[in-house]
Scaffold this motif. Structure first.
Motif, PDB file in Angstrom:
ATOM      1  N   HIS A  21       4.191   8.296 -10.204  1.00 22.85           N
ATOM      2  CA  HIS A  21       2.836   8.767  -9.928  1.00 22.85           C
ATOM      3  C   HIS A  21       1.945   8.739 -11.162  1.00 22.85           C
ATOM      4  N   ALA A  73      -2.805   4.789  -2.411  1.00 27.84           N
ATOM      5  CA  ALA A  73      -3.130   6.129  -1.919  1.00 27.84           C
ATOM      6  C   ALA A  73      -3.266   6.166  -0.405  1.00 27.84           C
ATOM      7  N   HIS A  76       0.141   5.779   1.544  1.00 29.03           N
ATOM      8  CA  HIS A  76       0.926   7.018   1.518  1.00 29.03           C
ATOM      9  C   HIS A  76       0.323   8.079   2.441  1.00 29.03           C
ATOM     10  N   CYS A  77      -1.000   8.219   2.407  1.00 31.26           N
ATOM     11  CA  CYS A  77      -1.651   9.242   3.234  1.00 31.26           C
ATOM     12  C   CYS A  77      -1.495   8.965   4.722  1.00 31.26           C
ATOM     13  N   ASN A  83       0.943  15.561   2.562  1.00 32.83           N
ATOM     14  CA  ASN A  83       1.335  15.558   1.160  1.00 32.83           C
ATOM     15  C   ASN A  83       0.070  15.654   0.302  1.00 32.83           C
ATOM     16  N   GLU A  85      -0.403  15.832  -2.849  1.00 32.40           N
ATOM     17  CA  GLU A  85      -0.475  14.992  -4.052  1.00 32.40           C
ATOM     18  C   GLU A  85      -1.109  13.642  -3.720  1.00 32.40           C
ATOM     19  N   TYR A  86      -0.704  13.068  -2.578  1.00 31.21           N
ATOM     20  CA  TYR A  86      -1.299  11.792  -2.171  1.00 31.21           C
ATOM     21  C   TYR A  86      -2.750  11.976  -1.731  1.00 31.21           C
ATOM     22  N   GLN A  87      -3.033  13.098  -1.085  1.00 29.12           N
ATOM     23  CA  GLN A  87      -4.414  13.365  -0.689  1.00 29.12           C
ATOM     24  C   GLN A  87      -5.317  13.490  -1.923  1.00 29.12           C
ATOM     25  N   TYR A  90      -5.950  10.020  -3.182  1.00 26.26           N
ATOM     26  CA  TYR A  90      -6.895   9.324  -2.302  1.00 26.26           C
ATOM     27  C   TYR A  90      -8.325   9.802  -2.573  1.00 26.26           C
TER      28      TYR A  90
END
Length: 597
Positions: A21, A73, A76-77, A83, A85-87, A90
């Motif tokens: 990440h 991003a 993953h979202c 999640n 962290e991904y939000q 993004y």
């Protein structure tokens, strides 16, 4: 099903984009440094050819970072929406993209103001990769305003998009549908299944319960739809276009004559073929009165087999071997390198898509359930991914992105080849009739329905251009009339059909729908030639897949030997539909095949 319970081999592997990440944020920092550098060059990049080249090389690198970061991003979202962290990632890339767009708004205006100098720079071979994209910018000269006005217009975008945002935000609740005394949930996902039900009361109740909600909020929907049309008319006027249609077609450098050619072929010359198909449906189903909501009843009762993912790949590899070893190897890579996220699970985005860029694999999101539609969706999305892969491996980062105008060609070619493969391998009249019916329905949706949508949308845009008021009654009466013309005299329009226009998101896409017709028309022409062993067509098609966005879309299609400006392309497509219809009609009206429906 929860994501953690799915075997890892059936999920996509995004680690080739960013293994850790912190690598995401390192690239985001590099992108921010590039933006700072580009801003510092604002008064220098036109000084000489070397400064000009440096600016564009850095701008291209910035674009690559943005696309790569966004791809990581959003992928993953779409599978792990909870999640945070991904939000956060993004949100960070979306915010940065907005910053880039507003910070570099000087670029186009300065390029236009210095067009003679820019044209001179383009003679330098160092800029050969940039010639097409920069010439496309210079082509905007007539429609680019002063820097002050361009900045002002760009600031109106958030206001102008309010109508579309309201449409996206509206969520309706529907009364349930009753089947055998039990209440069943009605929503956009279940509507189609209810409309396939053999009980006419179920079909009617589902249709009425669904679209009466749009009637209830008709004034809200009329305001949102007319707001979009007025927005398009406003920007066309401000940018000095003759109207919204010309403005919409400008980016693709497409003449308005192509748009009207598609409408004329589908809505006038060949529409009797569609009326004949609907009359056949009415006859086969033995309905005294056939309403528009009865058209989803399957004409062929045939239960297709279930497929495993491995079986799907076996079939797909057999289908695409017509393109040669290099194409086949791309499909194998998709499986072996885990480009595809297959199974539905809690929170996962619905539907399917292909998404990738120059610096990533062309990933595919699916919701695989093992039916024929899953197989068809897989080969469709693999068509997109193969197109992206070949473009990115044969074009520079500047020219690899192909436009929406040609985006559906590769996927539709694959899908059409699959249906022809299934027809060839059909083991019974019932199975053959099923796949003929699938092909007919695909054709109807793309070469007949979309031009009807386009005609309706064009009339609304014309009203907006002329300043004509658009009440709900005007809009729904027009849509009712267009549907009656579209379906023909054998089909009776339900009282709610006019309000169904408010359900269709395509009307918020600004003259997008005709491109579906173009994609299917081109695909039918290519497939028919490929199946007849036309080697020149195969070579031309593969060159097209490798061409990315290096030329105008119309020129790319001409190079692929499918000229969208010629009548013959559309005549061949509609005659193909007629041939399929003839074959299907012979099967379903044959007494020995009475069990088909």
């Amino acid at each position: 099903m929860e994501r953690q319970n799915i075997d890892i081999q059936y999920t996509w592997d995004l680690s080739p984009i960013y293994a850790h990440h912190q690598d995401f944020y390192k690239d985001l920092d590099k992108a921010k440094e590039l933006l700072t550098s580009l801003l510092q060059q604002k008064d220098l990049f036109l000084k000489d050819v070397n400064q000009f080249l440096k600016f564009h090389q850095e701008e291209t690198m910035l674009s690559r970072y943005i696309q790569k970061l966004h791809c990581f991003a959003h992928l993953h979202c779409d599978v792990e929406p909870n999640n945070q962290e991904y939000q956060t990632m993004y949100a960070a890339i979306l915010s940065f993209y907005d910053q880039v767009s507003s910070s570099l708004d000087f670029y186009t205006v300065m390029m236009i103001e210095n067009s003679e100098k820019v044209t001179q720079y383009l003679q330098d071979e160092q800029l050969s990769d940039y010639r097409y994209t920069i010439q496309e910018i210079l082509r905007q000269k007539k429609h680019v305003l002063s820097q002050e006005l361009e900045t002002l217009v760009s600031k109106t975008s958030t206001i102008a998009d309010i109508s579309s945002q309201v449409f996206d935000a509206l969520r309706l609740d529907y009364d349930p549908v009753h089947i055998d005394g039990q209440e069943k949930t009605l929503n956009s996902a279940t509507l189609t299944e209810f409309l396939k039900n053999k009980n006419p009361e179920v079909r009617k109740e589902a249709y009425h319960n669904f679209f009466k909600e749009y009637k209830k909020f008709e004034n809200v929907y009329a305001a949102t739809l007319s707001g979009v049309m007025k927005k398009d008319a406003f920007y066309a006027d401000v940018k000095k276009f003759d109207g919204p249609l010309e403005a919409s077609l400008f980016d693709d450098n497409v003449p308005t004559s192509l748009f009207f050619k598609i409408l004329d072929k589908a809505n006038n010359q060949y529409r009797p073929l569609f009326h004949r198909y609907n009359a056949l449906k009415k006859k086969v189903l033995k309905l005294e009165t056939m309403y528009n909501y009865d058209l989803n009843i399957p004409l062929v009762q045939y239960k297709t087999k279930k497929y495993t993912i491995d079986e799907c790949f076996d079939i797909i590899l057999d289908v695409v071997k017509i393109f040669g070893e290099d194409y086949v190897n791309i499909i194998k890579k998709a499986k072996e390198e885990r480009w595809i996220d297959y199974y539905p699970h809690s929170g996962k985005r619905i539907g399917a898509y292909s998404s990738g860029c120059y610096d990533t694999n062309p990933y595919i999101l699916m919701n695989f359930i093992g039916d024929y539609n899953s197989l068809s969706t897989m080969i469709h999305e693999l068509g997109h991914s193969a197109h992206t892969y070949l473009s990115c491996h044969n074009q520079s980062p500047v020219n690899c992105d192909y436009r929406i105008f040609v985006a559906e060609v590769a996927s539709t070619v694959n899908e059409t080849l699959l249906i022809n493969y299934m027809l060839e391998h059909a083991s019974s009249p019932q199975e053959k009739a099923y796949f003929l019916y699938e092909l007919l329905e695909n054709c109807v949706g793309l070469i007949f329905r979309q031009p009807m949508y386009a005609d309706f949308e064009h009339i609304l845009h014309t009203w907006a251009k002329e300043g004509k008021p658009m009440s709900s009654q005007m809009i729904t009466d027009l849509y009712d009339k267009k549907n009656a013309e579209y379906y023909g005299p054998e089909i009776t329009m339900d009282e709610y059909v006019g309000y169904s226009c408010y359900y269709i998101p395509h009307f918020y896409y600004n003259y997008y729908v005709y491109k579906y017709t173009l994609g299917m028309t081109v695909a039918l022409a290519i497939v028919s030639r490929l199946l007849n062993g036309d080697e020149k067509q195969k070579e031309a098609y593969l060159r097209f897949l490798k061409s990315g966005g290096s030329k105008d879309p119309v020129d790319l299609l001409k190079d692929a030997l499918v000229n969208p400006l010629e009548d013959q392309l559309y005549d061949d497509a509609f005659h193909y539909f007629e041939t399929i219809l003839n074959e299907f009609e012979n099967i379903v009206l044959d007494d020995s095949s009475s069990t088909l429906s």
